[in-house]
Scaffold this active site. Sequence first.
Site, PDB file in Angstrom:
ATOM      1  N   GLY A  12      14.437  55.338 138.302  1.00 19.37           N
ATOM      2  CA  GLY A  12      14.884  54.094 137.682  1.00 19.37           C
ATOM      3  C   GLY A  12      13.785  53.099 137.370  1.00 19.37           C
ATOM      4  CG  ASN A  14      11.709  53.510 131.498  1.00 21.03           C
ATOM      5  OD1 ASN A  14      10.834  52.767 131.096  1.00 21.03           O
ATOM      6  ND2 ASN A  14      11.605  54.836 131.418  1.00 21.03           N
ATOM      7  CE  LYS A  83      25.636  66.514 131.380  1.00 25.47           C
ATOM      8  NZ  LYS A  83      26.783  66.261 132.283  1.00 25.47           N
ATOM      9  CG  ASN A  99      16.287  58.862 125.223  1.00 28.71           C
ATOM     10  OD1 ASN A  99      16.471  58.711 126.416  1.00 28.71           O
ATOM     11  ND2 ASN A  99      15.476  59.814 124.742  1.00 28.71           N
ATOM     12  CG  HIS A 101      10.725  61.497 124.176  1.00 28.11           C
ATOM     13  ND1 HIS A 101      11.310  62.480 124.943  1.00 28.11           N
ATOM     14  CD2 HIS A 101       9.613  62.057 123.620  1.00 28.11           C
ATOM     15  CE1 HIS A 101      10.587  63.588 124.854  1.00 28.11           C
ATOM     16  NE2 HIS A 101       9.554  63.361 124.064  1.00 28.11           N
ATOM     17  CG  ASP A 142      13.743  63.656 122.242  1.00 30.44           C
ATOM     18  OD1 ASP A 142      14.345  62.750 122.850  1.00 30.44           O
ATOM     19  OD2 ASP A 142      13.139  64.576 122.815  1.00 30.44           O
ATOM     20  CD  GLU A 172       8.121  56.069 129.724  1.00 35.72           C
ATOM     21  OE1 GLU A 172       7.351  57.031 129.862  1.00 35.72           O
ATOM     22  OE2 GLU A 172       9.162  55.928 130.398  1.00 35.72           O
TER      23      GLU A 172
END
Length: 409
Positions: A12, A14, A83, A99, A101, A142, A172
């Site tokens: 966690g 992020n 996932k 998201n 990445h 992605d 990030e």
Amino acid sequence: MLKIAVLVSGGGTNLQALIDAQNNGVLSSGRIVMVISNREDAYALKRAEIAGIKSAVAKSEDEILSALKECKPDVIVLAGFMKILSKSFIENVEAPILNIHPSLIPSFCGKGFYGLKVHEEVLKSGVKVTGATVHMVNEIPDGGEIVAQKAVEILPDDTPEKLQRRVMECCEWVILPRAVESICRKIEPKILPKPQKYAGRGIITGMTPSGGKMLAYFIMGRSVSSKARRFERSGDDLIIKLTRDDKNFDPSLILYAPLRVLGDNIIITNGDQTDTVYDTMKSGGTFEEALRTREYEPDPPHFTPRISALMTPSGYKQSILKRAGKYFFEYDYTPGKGRLIHTYDHDVMAGGVLPSFEGEPREVNIPDDMESFAGELWQELGEDYRVAMYVRYYDGNSYTDKLYNTQEA
């Protein structure tokens, strides 16, 4: 403020970056209301607990959808969620999904590229630069639209672990909160158009997904006098009362019955034209005939439009009377849809003339949940201007309603 749900699988970090961004003001247009993990041992759940954020463990997509339904987020963030979501899941979620990445998409992304594996492949390739990407989520892993990217150089002594840490710290944790804030700012309110600081008075008429008629009426105010009003029920009708003595206004412009019921018909307006329509129809006339005897309000320099609506068993009508002309609109009931008409297009500087509503009444989505709809609309009116609001949902001939007033009786 928009509601954010964060999906996690691991430590966690992020998520913590988003929590910190809330605390320091970088993320100010949205608030994390739920953290969902597909692993019950994820340390991200502890971070949520420390921050006082509600959390849930949901291992299957059906369980995740159930948790999302509970918190009704406006934005969903995958922050280290290990996932791949199915196409059917994405199609069943109305909120946009972002998201983060750990590479510069389109390099080192897609199936099989996650976590430390990404950085291992980056170092094997011999590239000199890597970074992180925030993107929208679609059915292609992605493959969604890129929202933000940030790069870092690869150093001679980098290991996958060192590179992973630097990409997190330098990329990030920096771009994810900013990207989420950017998306929150772009999302339109669900009912009122954006930007919309001052809609004035507004009417919504339509039908719920279950097939029941619904209506809403609200008033906003900028001056002390215009804010000194409240709605009260009078049988099946709705009336306005003053909360303080005021001789600065024409009573016909501020004291009227916004809603009157005539048999199977419901009349909603922003002025005493409610009575004009009621009396005309009771005598055998029509909605249009009644309003053609009236015009905009005599309140220079704004000359506020008169907006009106008529709900019948078979459909509904809306009208606006303004200096540019008299306009009428007619609609069939459509489950889950309604129309919004309001007096002013947007706010202006103090002393400026408020521009009248333009075009056709705006289509809005109507949910079955009256409490949710009323709460969202009340919030969108804003604390600075909202005065009173009334919402009514029908189930056959009976109804439930919700009334909001900022002023006490």
